[in-house]
Design an enzyme around this catalytic site. Structure first.
Site, PDB file in Angstrom:
ATOM      1  N   TRP A 290      32.674 129.939 -14.480  1.00 32.25           N
ATOM      2  CA  TRP A 290      31.261 130.253 -14.192  1.00 32.25           C
ATOM      3  C   TRP A 290      31.141 131.403 -13.196  1.00 32.25           C
ATOM      4  O   TRP A 290      30.052 131.762 -12.793  1.00 32.25           O
ATOM      5  CB  TRP A 290      30.553 129.018 -13.603  1.00 32.25           C
ATOM      6  CG  TRP A 290      30.957 128.676 -12.197  1.00 32.25           C
ATOM      7  CD1 TRP A 290      32.215 128.810 -11.662  1.00 32.25           C
ATOM      8  CD2 TRP A 290      30.133 128.175 -11.145  1.00 32.25           C
ATOM      9  NE1 TRP A 290      32.224 128.390 -10.353  1.00 32.25           N
ATOM     10  CE2 TRP A 290      30.964 127.992 -10.003  1.00 32.25           C
ATOM     11  CE3 TRP A 290      28.786 127.851 -11.046  1.00 32.25           C
ATOM     12  CZ2 TRP A 290      30.482 127.511  -8.791  1.00 32.25           C
ATOM     13  CZ3 TRP A 290      28.305 127.366  -9.843  1.00 32.25           C
ATOM     14  CH2 TRP A 290      29.141 127.200  -8.734  1.00 32.25           C
ATOM     15  N   ASP A 291      32.292 131.986 -12.794  1.00 31.67           N
ATOM     16  CA  ASP A 291      32.263 132.993 -11.723  1.00 31.67           C
ATOM     17  C   ASP A 291      31.390 134.204 -12.055  1.00 31.67           C
ATOM     18  O   ASP A 291      31.005 134.953 -11.170  1.00 31.67           O
ATOM     19  CB  ASP A 291      33.688 133.455 -11.396  1.00 31.67           C
ATOM     20  CG  ASP A 291      34.580 132.289 -10.988  1.00 31.67           C
ATOM     21  OD1 ASP A 291      34.690 131.342 -11.794  1.00 31.67           O
ATOM     22  OD2 ASP A 291      35.159 132.310  -9.899  1.00 31.67           O
TER      23      ASP A 291
ATOM     24  N   GLU B  78      34.496 120.440  -6.942  1.00 30.69           N
ATOM     25  CA  GLU B  78      35.451 119.809  -7.860  1.00 30.69           C
ATOM     26  C   GLU B  78      36.238 118.663  -7.229  1.00 30.69           C
ATOM     27  O   GLU B  78      37.042 118.045  -7.910  1.00 30.69           O
ATOM     28  CB  GLU B  78      36.415 120.874  -8.379  1.00 30.69           C
ATOM     29  CG  GLU B  78      35.698 121.961  -9.119  1.00 30.69           C
ATOM     30  CD  GLU B  78      36.643 123.055  -9.594  1.00 30.69           C
ATOM     31  OE1 GLU B  78      37.627 123.331  -8.890  1.00 30.69           O
ATOM     32  OE2 GLU B  78      36.374 123.613 -10.663  1.00 30.69           O
TER      33      GLU B  78
ATOM     34  N   LYS C  24      34.446 120.281  -1.738  1.00 33.21           N
ATOM     35  CA  LYS C  24      35.315 121.453  -1.770  1.00 33.21           C
ATOM     36  C   LYS C  24      34.524 122.722  -1.453  1.00 33.21           C
ATOM     37  O   LYS C  24      34.983 123.626  -0.773  1.00 33.21           O
ATOM     38  CB  LYS C  24      35.919 121.564  -3.171  1.00 33.21           C
ATOM     39  CG  LYS C  24      36.806 122.781  -3.391  1.00 33.21           C
ATOM     40  CD  LYS C  24      37.300 122.830  -4.828  1.00 33.21           C
ATOM     41  CE  LYS C  24      38.240 123.997  -5.053  1.00 33.21           C
ATOM     42  NZ  LYS C  24      38.614 124.163  -6.461  1.00 33.21           N
TER      43      LYS C  24
HETATM   44  C1  BGC Z   1      36.488 126.916  -8.038  1.00 30.69           C
HETATM   45  C2  BGC Z   1      35.564 127.184  -9.192  1.00 30.69           C
HETATM   46  C3  BGC Z   1      35.878 128.541  -9.772  1.00 30.69           C
HETATM   47  C4  BGC Z   1      37.340 128.630 -10.150  1.00 30.69           C
HETATM   48  C5  BGC Z   1      37.726 129.987 -10.662  1.00 30.69           C
HETATM   49  C6  BGC Z   1      37.917 127.054  -8.505  1.00 30.69           C
HETATM   50  O1  BGC Z   1      38.777 126.867  -7.428  1.00 30.69           O
HETATM   51  O2  BGC Z   1      36.283 125.626  -7.533  1.00 30.69           O
HETATM   52  O3  BGC Z   1      34.224 127.124  -8.761  1.00 30.69           O
HETATM   53  O4  BGC Z   1      35.098 128.780 -10.896  1.00 30.69           O
HETATM   54  O5  BGC Z   1      38.124 128.349  -9.027  1.00 30.69           O
HETATM   55  O6  BGC Z   1      37.487 130.968  -9.724  1.00 30.69           O
END
Ligand code: BGC
Length: 806
Positions: free
Chosen positions: A360-361, A499, A619
């Site tokens: 989703w970045d 997460e 997190k």
């Molecule tokens: C983050 C996510 C992100 C992903 C990729 C993860 O560590 O919690 O929000 O999309 O990394 O950057």
């Protein structure tokens, strides 16, 4: 622009920092990128050469712990860098090839200079060989920004106090795998097959291969020349199964430095307008001019980019922001990415972490691009559009209507999230339920909407954009279930942006209920979908309804769900999800004392046989993401539409509550917290902004930057200054400004593209300066909205406006 802050430099050789520097010194052009590895070194603990082509994935299967793990990775391509050297063996007894690791005493200088303005990496080396002879080496490289299939490396050797011969080997190396991330070491890593090599007289060698499953053919051709020394050089060619190269033996003396140029062409069978990747690569490398000429056209292409993405921020923050912009533009180059079918890779093209996947970045990237390179945003949205059928299939398979976008996406848009991942701290493979982050769909919808607002491109938003938005809305309307007890719609069994929490402690099934972020963004998507349907021209609406077989009664349900989704609260704050407030409080001091860095608290707890699911510990920003996506007024309205009051006091309490319970285990967390706190005009904003700026350059997540930069945070910091601190929004055809600069960063300037015009903005304490360039075509003024009043600025005019809040 002033010259300061245009280079990024490292002095001295530090094998422990080298992989991080390689990531931060990556050069790329949107088509492919190469890590800043030393050409004389091979992959090992200190070095990891990597070259990645945008969107070039391959799928492998690994038998692991009794199951078969399928994983799709961005492929590490054959290494084009190798170039090693030594004084000719005849000149000494040992004849060792130079590497920075072999003789620390003899390495007198080691300097890496990344030139951001011109897009080059230069290494300056000086070493003394075991015989006391001094050799100076100056080596520059580029990955061509105007010709996306070319790269070049120029090396000049200076024998300071001796004469004799120097031996140079220049090669293409196919002995590569995807071995850059230690955590993935148990997974299959050989993606390339059917490798062959060959030579073309007089100075070209080539290497061809293909990916084992996606069947993409890859060809590299390298030309190695030594200019005026050609006549005096002894040249030999060697070809092996996985490598091809040239050896040159050249006379050298203090007054006669030697320059060797290596020019490389990279083509794949996915390239447009070629007959075959083989003929294209050979043809391109033969026709390529020398290094100086390549550098001139490359630097000119960079200059065009910098003009469009002007950003001036003083001091160290400005320096890092420029580096961020550099890496963003290399990963997603407006010059080339628009012609490719690629999304936003979370870790850039800078390493193998997260296997090159798209998460989703993009929610942190597109808002920035919308204001500078809208055609690039459109191309990245089109990546999602092409994968709409896959998202529809995923929804269907899960029993829902509409489109369910995958949490991790690669080549064809199927869900790529691994079922299990390794906790490096405990050495255990643990289940990965992050695929339940269906909120990624809202990120896609959000980007469609904001792109439309920023650009006014109805051709896209009324067609492909609308189709995505409506199908995502449809998914939310269908997954939401009525609950008699709460008299609300609920979304059950999901995971939010935080997460750490994947399920309730002791629950048999993963997933959480009523994640506030998921539900509020779902309500927003439904409301925007309805708004779009209302405003579409009738013919477009009919076309769209036919295309996606939308029944008018579905819209009634959308409206109802968008007003009745549940948002849980506890103790006067928004709950991250239903039951969050009942989880145990974590003893933060104890964990900080015991472990120091507790960003990855989830791994710490798992290694202790515990789980983050039990605690009120997050997190990264989850509820607070709402304050990042929506301006305060918009968020209030959204809650009001849902029948909840969200006054400043509730929001302030909510911000404090989660601030105290977040470990910032993602680089995105700093960006979001800085944004939310700056908009609330709170002093802690600067702490979080500094953290976001340091994420990659200081490798705050403990070694992860070496495996690839964090593109979301990289772009997020740029957006934070431009949209966040300036309070910039583009809607209703106007530029809305509501500055909230943090005192430590109260002066900055940038330009944005607004409806095709490059508007320049400068902020100073108490003042805002806006300049609109002269424009020959229809001289329509730019409308700026500040403090509730409209100011029209005509082309060629500039205005200094007082700021109410400093
Ligand atoms: C983050 C996510 C992100 C992903 C990729 C993860 O560590 O919690 O929000 O999309 O990394 O950057």
């Amino acid at each position: 622009m002033a010259d300061s802050g245009w280079t990024w430099e490292y002095e001295g050789y530090d094998p422990r920092a080298e992989r991080l520097r390689e990531a931060l010194c990556t050069l790329g052009n949107g088509c492919f990128a190469t890590r800043g590895a030393a050409p004389e070194a091979v992959a090992g603990p200190a070095h990891y050469p990597g070259t990645y082509a945008a969107g070039l994935y391959n799928r492998l299967t690994t038998p692991l712990a009794g199951r078969r793990l399928e994983h799709e990775d961005i492929v590490n391509l054959p290494n084009w860098l190798p170039l090693r050297f030594r004084p000719h063996p005849d000149e000494g007894p040992d004849g060792q090839w130079f590497t920075p690791d072999q003789d620390p005493e003899g390495l007198l200088r080691y300097r890496q200079v990344l030139d951001l303005r011109h897009g080059t990496l230069t290494r300056l080396l000086r070493y003394r060989d075991p015989h006391g002879r001094h050799l100076g080496v100056e080596q520059s490289r580029l990955v061509h920004m105007a010709d996306p299939h070319l790269a070049a490396l120029r090396t000049t050797f200076t024998a300071e106090d001796w004469s004799g011969t120097i031996e140079v080997e220049s090669a293409l190396d196919g002995m590569v795998g995807n071995t850059g991330v230690a955590r993935y070491r148990d997974l299959a890593s050989n993606h390339l097959t059917r490798m062959t090599t060959g030579a073309e007289e007089p100075d070209v060698v080539w290497l061809r291969c293909r990916t084992s499953d996606s069947d993409v053919r890859v060809v590299l051709a390298a030309r190695t020349t030594c200019g005026e020394w050609e006549g005096a050089a002894e040249r030999r060619v060697w070809l092996a199964d996985f490598t091809a190269g040239h050896g040159l033996t050249l006379p050298i003396a203090p007054e006669r430095p030697v320059t060797v140029e290596k020019t490389v062409a990279l083509h794949t069978s996915r390239d447009a307008a070629i007959s075959s990747p083989f003929s294209a690569a050979l043809d391109r490398v033969r026709r390529a001019p020398g290094y100086d000429e390549l550098l001139a056209s490359h630097a000119a292409a960079w200059e065009r980019l910098w003009r469009q993405a002007e950003l001036e921020v003083p001091g160290e923050a400005g320096h890092i922001l420029r580096l961020h912009l550099f890496h963003l533009l290399q990963t997603l180059s407006p010059h080339h990415t628009t012609e490719l079918d690629v999304g936003v890779p979370a870790r850039g093209l800078h390493g193998e972490a997260y296997r090159g996947h798209v998460f989703w970045d993009e929610q942190f990237v597109l808002p920035y691009l919308n204001l500078h390179f809208p055609e690039l945003s459109k191309s990245l949205l089109t990546y999602r559009y092409r994968r709409l059928p896959a998202a529809r299939r995923a929804a269907r398979a899960a029993g829902f209507d509409g489109a369910m976008y995958p949490w991790q996406s690669g080549s064809d848009g199927r869900e790529e999230t691994p079922a299990t991942h390794l906790n490096p701290r405990s050495g255990r493979w643990v289940p990965d339920n992050s695929r339940l982050q269906h909120h990624v769909g809202s990120a896609v919808a959000y980007n469609v909407w904001r792109y439309g607002q920023a650009t006014g491109d109805t051709e896209f938003t009324h067609t492909k954009g609308a189709e995505m938005l409506l199908e995502i809305a449809r998914f939310w309307a269908d997954i939401a279930r009525w609950d008699d007890h709460h008299e609300r719609y609920r979304i059950l069994g999901v995971v939010g942006p935080d997460e750490y929490h994947e399920g309730y402690p002791q629950a048999a099934k993963p997933g959480l209920d009523d994640n506030a972020y998921t539900n509020v963004t779902a309500a927003w998507v439904l409301a925007r979908a309805l708004e779009l349907v209302r405003t579409l021209p009738a013919s477009r609406r009919q076309e769209l309804f036919e295309r996606i077989r939308l029944r008018p009664e579905e819209l009634d349900r959308w409206d109802e769900v968008s007003r009745r989704l549940r948002v849980p609260f506890h103790r006067g704050v928004i709950s991250q999800f239903d039951g969050y407030g009942e989880l145990e409080e974590l003893d933060w001091d104890h964990y900080r004392e015991r472990y120091g860095d507790i960003r990855r608290l989830d791994r710490i707890l798992e290694s202790e046989g515990d789980t983050a699911n039990r605690y009120q510990a997050s997190k990264q920003a989850d509820v607070l993401m709402l304050g990042y996506l929506f301006a305060p007024g918009e968020l209030r309205d959204l809650f009001a539409r849902l029948g909840y009051g969200l006054d400043d006091e509730v929001w302030r309490r909510t911000v404090d509550y989660y601030l105290a319970r977040t470990s910032h285990g993602s680089t995105l967390s700093g960006v979001v917290h800085a944004w939310v706190l700056a908009r609330a005009r709170r002093g802690e904003a600067w702490t979080h902004l500094k953290e976001a700026l340091a994420s990659d350059v200081a490798d705050l997540q403990g070694g992860t930057t070496a495996e690839g930069i964090h593109l979301g945070a990289v772009a997020g910091t740029l957006d934070l200054v431009q949209r966040g601190l300036a309070g910039l929004e583009t809607r209703e055809g106007a530029l809305w400004l509501d500055p909230a600069p943090v005192p430590e960063l109260a002066e900055f300037g940038f330009s944005v593209r607004h409806r095709g015009i490059g508007v320049r903005v400068r902020m100073k304490p108490g003042q805002l300066w806006i300049g609109v360039p002269p424009w020959e075509e229809t001289p329509v003024p730019v409308r700026v909205m500040l403090d509730g009043r409209a100011v029209d600025i005509a082309p060629g005019e500039e205005r200094l406006l007082p700021l109410r809040h400093g």
